[in-house]
Write a protein that holds these residues in place. Structure first.
Motif, PDB file in Angstrom:
ATOM      1  N   THR A  25       2.277   1.474  -3.433  1.00 49.68           N
ATOM      2  CA  THR A  25       1.296   1.676  -4.398  1.00 49.68           C
ATOM      3  C   THR A  25       1.047   3.632  -4.359  1.00 49.68           C
ATOM      4  N   ALA A  26       1.005   3.813  -2.962  1.00 51.02           N
ATOM      5  CA  ALA A  26       0.603   5.278  -2.849  1.00 51.02           C
ATOM      6  C   ALA A  26       1.778   6.345  -3.414  1.00 51.02           C
ATOM      7  N   ILE A  63       2.469   9.888   3.453  1.00 52.29           N
ATOM      8  CA  ILE A  63       1.564   8.742   2.815  1.00 52.29           C
ATOM      9  C   ILE A  63       1.105   7.745   3.872  1.00 52.29           C
ATOM     10  N   THR A  64       1.583   7.589   4.878  1.00 54.38           N
ATOM     11  CA  THR A  64       1.054   6.641   6.080  1.00 54.38           C
ATOM     12  C   THR A  64      -0.114   7.356   6.720  1.00 54.38           C
ATOM     13  N   GLU A 110       8.881   5.532  -4.569  1.00 55.78           N
ATOM     14  CA  GLU A 110       8.248   4.087  -4.543  1.00 55.78           C
ATOM     15  C   GLU A 110       9.588   3.135  -4.638  1.00 55.78           C
ATOM     16  N   ARG A 162       0.768  -1.194   0.134  1.00 51.00           N
ATOM     17  CA  ARG A 162      -0.126   0.142  -0.013  1.00 51.00           C
ATOM     18  C   ARG A 162       0.880   1.279  -0.023  1.00 51.00           C
ATOM     19  N   THR A 164      -2.304   9.140   5.094  1.00 55.97           N
ATOM     20  CA  THR A 164      -3.186   9.113   4.087  1.00 55.97           C
ATOM     21  C   THR A 164      -3.713   7.881   4.040  1.00 55.97           C
ATOM     22  N   LEU A 165      -2.922   6.629   4.234  1.00 60.00           N
ATOM     23  CA  LEU A 165      -3.491   5.524   4.504  1.00 60.00           C
ATOM     24  C   LEU A 165      -3.870   4.842   5.618  1.00 60.00           C
TER      25      LEU A 165
END
Length: 306
Positions: free
Chosen positions: A115-116, A224-225, A130, A112, A227-228
């Protein structure tokens, strides 16, 4: 003038000859020298060191203790040349060291995150983050080591990364799985296509062609973390946790395969760049999966009944 400055430079030079970088120590000792000069002190005393350590009155006691420990180490050195030097006693400031609770990323979690990162607006930024986060997850490298890689350090032909300035300024080789080498090769092609010419000889570069900054990487990882939904008010995943997770997953895989942990821990320690296997135990949290596997093996070994 205190005359400490020359001794500080000699002290730093001596310790750096053993591989210590001492960037923070150099900064703090320079502040201490300036403070001593302003106070007109000719000798390092315990009262002088403690007073300087407590200068940031809003800082935590732990921070005061860290500042004093830098001066205390220097004082031990200085006392061998100046009998009037007082070495501040240890334990002046009561401290408590709490190990940050690591977030052990599962494989779906890592997918995940990647992917983000792949979905970031800038194609070069997306490819860079990435690939960077993926490399950290599958190699256990320190973030500083990855950011410091030059193009020549990453041998895509042999699938080996050379880390030239690891902890204590040592060099080590990090062999990669062929899938990791393929991912790094794809990134290198994308990077060179989107950013010509580079402005710095680094493997992972920013959209400006310069080296990535640690603070910027940390901000992106937090974004990112969050948002996830992996980052919450009580859970705070860090980039360093990818390294921690690599160590734990390796042990779990060995447990599942029946591999002798004692016989192979030195290999993991060397791969991670630790001085001794004892340092590697810091990364091995008592995660339920690991403890269950260990208990199962003990039952088999000693013939216990479930």
């Amino acid at each position: 003038m205190s005359g400490f400055d020359e001794h500080v430079q000699q002290y730093l030079s001596l310790r750096r000859s053993f591989g210590f970088k001492l960037e923070r120590e150099e900064h703090l000792l320079a502040q201490f020298v300036a403070y001593s000069d302003a106070a007109g002190q000719e000798h390092l005393t315990g009262d002088l060191a403690i007073a300087w350590a407590k200068l940031p009155v809003t800082a935590s006691v732990n921070q005061w203790a860290k500042r004093l420990s830098v001066i205390r180490s220097f004082a031990v050195y200085l006392a061998t040349m100046d009998a009037a030097t007082e070495v501040p006693p240890s334990g002046i400031f009561p401290t408590s060291r709490q190990r940050p609770t690591p977030y052990l990323f599962s494989e779906p979690d890592i997918e995940r995150v990647l992917t983000a990162a792949r979905g970031l607006g800038s194609p070069l930024r997306a490819a860079t983050y990435e690939t960077l986060f993926g490399l950290l997850a599958v190699s256990g490298m320190r973030i500083g080591e990855a950011l410091g890689l030059t193009r020549g350090d990453v041998d895509l032909g042999s699938g080996v990364i050379t880390i030239r300035h690891a902890k204590f300024d040592r060099t080590r080789l990090v062999p990669l799985h062929e899938s990791t080498t393929a991912a790094l090769s794809a990134y290198a092609l994308t990077r060179d296509r989107l950013r010509r010419p580079p402005r710095a000889d680094v493997f992972f570069c920013s959209t400006a062609g310069t080296a990535l900054g640690r603070s910027g990487v940390d901000r992106m990882f937090r974004k990112i973390t969050t948002t996830l939904g992996l980052r919450t008010g009580t859970t705070h995943p860090r980039v360093h946790d990818l390294r921690h997770g690599f160590a734990v997953r390796t042990i779990v895989n060995w447990q599942e395969q029946g591999v002798s942990i004692d016989a192979h821990l030195a290999s993991l320690s060397g791969y991670l760049g630790h001085v001794a296997p004892a340092d590697t135990y810091w990364y091995l949290s008592a995660v339920p999966e690991l403890m269950t596997l260990a208990a199962d093996r003990l039952q088999v070994r000693f013939g216990a009944q479930r």
